[in-house]
Design a protein around this motif. Structure first.
Motif, mmCIF file in Angstrom:
data_model
loop_
_atom_site.group_PDB
_atom_site.id
_atom_site.type_symbol
_atom_site.label_atom_id
_atom_site.label_comp_id
_atom_site.label_asym_id
_atom_site.label_seq_id
_atom_site.Cartn_x
_atom_site.Cartn_y
_atom_site.Cartn_z
ATOM 1 N N PRO A 1 4.591 -3.631 9.107
ATOM 2 C CA PRO A 1 5.413 -3.188 7.977
ATOM 3 C C PRO A 1 6.745 -3.926 7.932
ATOM 4 N N LEU A 2 7.226 -4.205 6.720
ATOM 5 C CA LEU A 2 8.548 -4.791 6.566
ATOM 6 C C LEU A 2 9.585 -3.677 6.683
ATOM 7 N N VAL A 3 9.822 -3.281 7.911
ATOM 8 C CA VAL A 3 10.791 -2.239 8.252
ATOM 9 C C VAL A 3 11.618 -2.774 9.403
ATOM 10 N N ASP A 4 12.927 -2.802 9.239
ATOM 11 C CA ASP A 4 13.806 -3.357 10.263
ATOM 12 C C ASP A 4 13.638 -2.609 11.583
ATOM 13 N N GLY A 5 13.305 -3.372 12.631
ATOM 14 C CA GLY A 5 13.142 -2.791 13.952
ATOM 15 C C GLY A 5 11.767 -2.225 14.233
ATOM 16 N N ALA A 6 10.830 -2.351 13.282
ATOM 17 C CA ALA A 6 9.487 -1.807 13.486
ATOM 18 C C ALA A 6 8.784 -2.541 14.621
ATOM 19 N N GLU A 7 8.223 -1.787 15.555
ATOM 20 C CA GLU A 7 7.433 -2.342 16.645
ATOM 21 C C GLU A 7 6.003 -1.848 16.504
ATOM 22 N N VAL A 8 5.070 -2.785 16.504
ATOM 23 C CA VAL A 8 3.666 -2.468 16.250
ATOM 24 C C VAL A 8 2.805 -3.160 17.300
ATOM 25 N N SER A 9 1.864 -2.427 17.860
ATOM 26 C CA SER A 9 0.874 -3.015 18.759
ATOM 27 C C SER A 9 -0.407 -3.264 17.985
ATOM 28 N N LEU B 1 0.848 -1.190 0.000
ATOM 29 C CA LEU B 1 0.000 0.000 0.000
ATOM 30 C C LEU B 1 0.883 1.239 0.000
ATOM 31 N N GLU B 2 0.730 2.073 -1.023
ATOM 32 C CA GLU B 2 1.482 3.323 -1.143
ATOM 33 C C GLU B 2 2.982 3.084 -0.966
ATOM 34 N N GLY B 3 3.466 2.011 -1.581
ATOM 35 C CA GLY B 3 4.890 1.717 -1.584
ATOM 36 C C GLY B 3 5.402 1.002 -0.353
ATOM 37 N N VAL B 4 4.553 0.737 0.626
ATOM 38 C CA VAL B 4 4.971 0.035 1.847
ATOM 39 C C VAL B 4 4.512 -1.414 1.772
ATOM 40 N N ASP B 5 5.430 -2.329 2.048
ATOM 41 C CA ASP B 5 5.148 -3.763 2.062
ATOM 42 C C ASP B 5 4.703 -4.148 3.465
ATOM 43 N N TRP B 6 3.461 -4.622 3.580
ATOM 44 C CA TRP B 6 2.902 -4.990 4.882
ATOM 45 C C TRP B 6 2.783 -6.506 4.985
ATOM 46 N N HIS B 7 3.296 -7.050 6.078
ATOM 47 C CA HIS B 7 3.132 -8.474 6.392
ATOM 48 C C HIS B 7 1.738 -8.688 6.964
ATOM 49 N N VAL B 8 1.008 -9.650 6.380
ATOM 50 C CA VAL B 8 -0.356 -9.973 6.821
ATOM 51 C C VAL B 8 -0.451 -11.486 6.989
ATOM 52 N N ASP B 9 -1.068 -11.917 8.100
ATOM 53 C CA ASP B 9 -1.182 -13.354 8.352
ATOM 54 C C ASP B 9 -2.390 -13.596 9.257
ATOM 55 N N VAL B 10 -3.473 -14.093 8.673
ATOM 56 C CA VAL B 10 -4.653 -14.430 9.478
ATOM 57 C C VAL B 10 -4.713 -15.923 9.768
ATOM 58 N N GLY B 11 -3.608 -16.644 9.512
ATOM 59 C CA GLY B 11 -3.631 -18.097 9.645
ATOM 60 C C GLY B 11 -2.504 -18.670 10.461
ATOM 61 N N ILE B 12 -2.094 -17.993 11.530
ATOM 62 C CA ILE B 12 -0.989 -18.522 12.335
ATOM 63 C C ILE B 12 -1.460 -18.985 13.710
ATOM 64 N N GLY B 13 -2.739 -18.820 14.023
ATOM 65 C CA GLY B 13 -3.237 -19.279 15.313
ATOM 66 C C GLY B 13 -3.146 -18.205 16.374
ATOM 67 N N VAL C 1 12.326 -11.578 10.450
ATOM 68 C CA VAL C 1 11.915 -12.367 11.613
ATOM 69 C C VAL C 1 10.832 -11.587 12.354
ATOM 70 N N LEU C 2 9.677 -12.214 12.527
ATOM 71 C CA LEU C 2 8.583 -11.608 13.284
ATOM 72 C C LEU C 2 8.625 -12.152 14.702
ATOM 73 N N ARG C 3 8.551 -11.236 15.669
ATOM 74 C CA ARG C 3 8.638 -11.612 17.081
ATOM 75 C C ARG C 3 7.431 -11.064 17.842
ATOM 76 N N LEU C 4 7.034 -11.791 18.878
ATOM 77 C CA LEU C 4 5.959 -11.398 19.780
ATOM 78 C C LEU C 4 6.561 -11.082 21.141
ATOM 79 N N ASP D 1 12.217 -7.734 12.441
ATOM 80 C CA ASP D 1 13.670 -7.525 12.376
ATOM 81 C C ASP D 1 14.271 -8.232 11.175
ATOM 82 N N ARG D 2 15.407 -7.728 10.726
ATOM 83 C CA ARG D 2 16.237 -8.416 9.748
ATOM 84 C C ARG D 2 17.231 -9.288 10.491
#
Length: 294
Positions: A150-158, A129-141, A175-178, A167-168
């Protein structure tokens, strides 16, 4: 609410999608324009309404992932599914609404070391969307983010009270972390290489039929809620709350059908319920699924 849409792409075969039925299933009556706000709203509504489950695999039933089969199961029959089903359905919806959506394959970490290369087998989505690559996953449980990351190194999202970090890695993977009370918990890792319907079909076949798959070894049902997340792995019912609080209890095999109905909103045919009870009595615990309650 208007359901006017753009022309679907051939990639997702979204022409057969019954969009009004899907929107009714998830209870979404808001805007459908392909914006970040719409994407966030659809993810939340999808996860609230449709649980994660792999029950057909333990029942020895096929798990087709063509759009007609997926929407019949998850939309019309009120069932849930696992990653290949959820994300195929959701991608078809997004495609139909005019989002730029592609698929990727990921490696499940589930708390493991990001330097250990386990098999690729989890389906995720990329929405640009508007040049930003967003990771989406409704199937991980129950671990999954309830919004795009967003695929941005170090991005923290609530996403609600649940916090995630992208993270890269040293291998140049994402790598997606919780966030957990003890620190960041590794969920998945992936590259930006796209995958296609044929790739998803292969991963789906392995997940639904291989004797080593967690979905053929024991009952796995999750619900990724806003304030409460619940899992049934084997006969262990676990409730998670933000901040790390969790409660766990063992249920009897005879309680499985009622638990599926009252806790996860899954009403199965009576014969399937009986088969699940017999399976639960005889099955051994899966190490992979057991790790989901760790």
């Amino acid at each position: 609410m208007s359901t006017t849409t753009t022309h679907p792409s051939a990639l997702w075969d979204s022409a057969p999608l019954d969009l009004p039925a899907y929107l009714g299933r998830i209870g979404h009556d808001g805007p459908l324009t392909p914006t970040l706000d719409t994407l966030r709203a659809l993810i939340r509504a999808h996860l609230d309404a449709i649980p994660f489950e792999g029950l057909d695999s333990v029942l020895g039933r096929p798990v087709p992932i063509d759009i007609e089969s997926v929407q019949d199961k998850l939309v019309r029959r009120g069932r849930g599914g696992y990653c290949h089903e959820h994300n195929t359905l959701f991608a078809s919806v997004l495609d139909r609404l005019g989002f730029q959506v592609t698929a990727r394959s990921a490696r499940m970490l589930v708390g493991g070391d990001e330097h250990e290369m386990g098999p690729v087998g989890h389906t995720i989505l990329s929405v640009v969307l508007e040049g930003v690559d967003w990771h989406v996953d409704v199937g991980i449980g129950n671990f999954g983010p309830r919004g795009p990351i967003p695929l941005v190194d170090g991005a923290e999202v609530s996403t609600g009270p649940w916090e995630y970090r992208m993270d890269r890695s040293a291998r140049d993977h994402w790598v997606l972390r919780l966030r957990r009370p003890e620190g960041w918990f590794n969920l998945i890792q992936f590259t930006e290489e796209p995958c296609y319907r044929a790739d998803i079909a292969v991963h789906n076949y392995v997940a639904s039929t291989d004797p080593g798959s967690p979905f053929t070894q024991q009952i796995v049902v999750h619900h990724d809620g806003e304030d409460v997340r619940r899992t049934l792995n084997g006969l262990t019912l676990t409730t998670y709350r933000p901040g790390g609080e969790r409660t766990r209890r063992e249920i009897a095999a005879d309680e499985v059908p009622e638990t599926l109905r009252t806790v996860f909103g899954l009403a199965l045919p009576e014969e399937h319920g009986r088969a699940l009870v017999e399976f639960a009595r005889s099955s051994a615990a899966s190490p992979w699924a057991a790790s989901l309650t760790a």
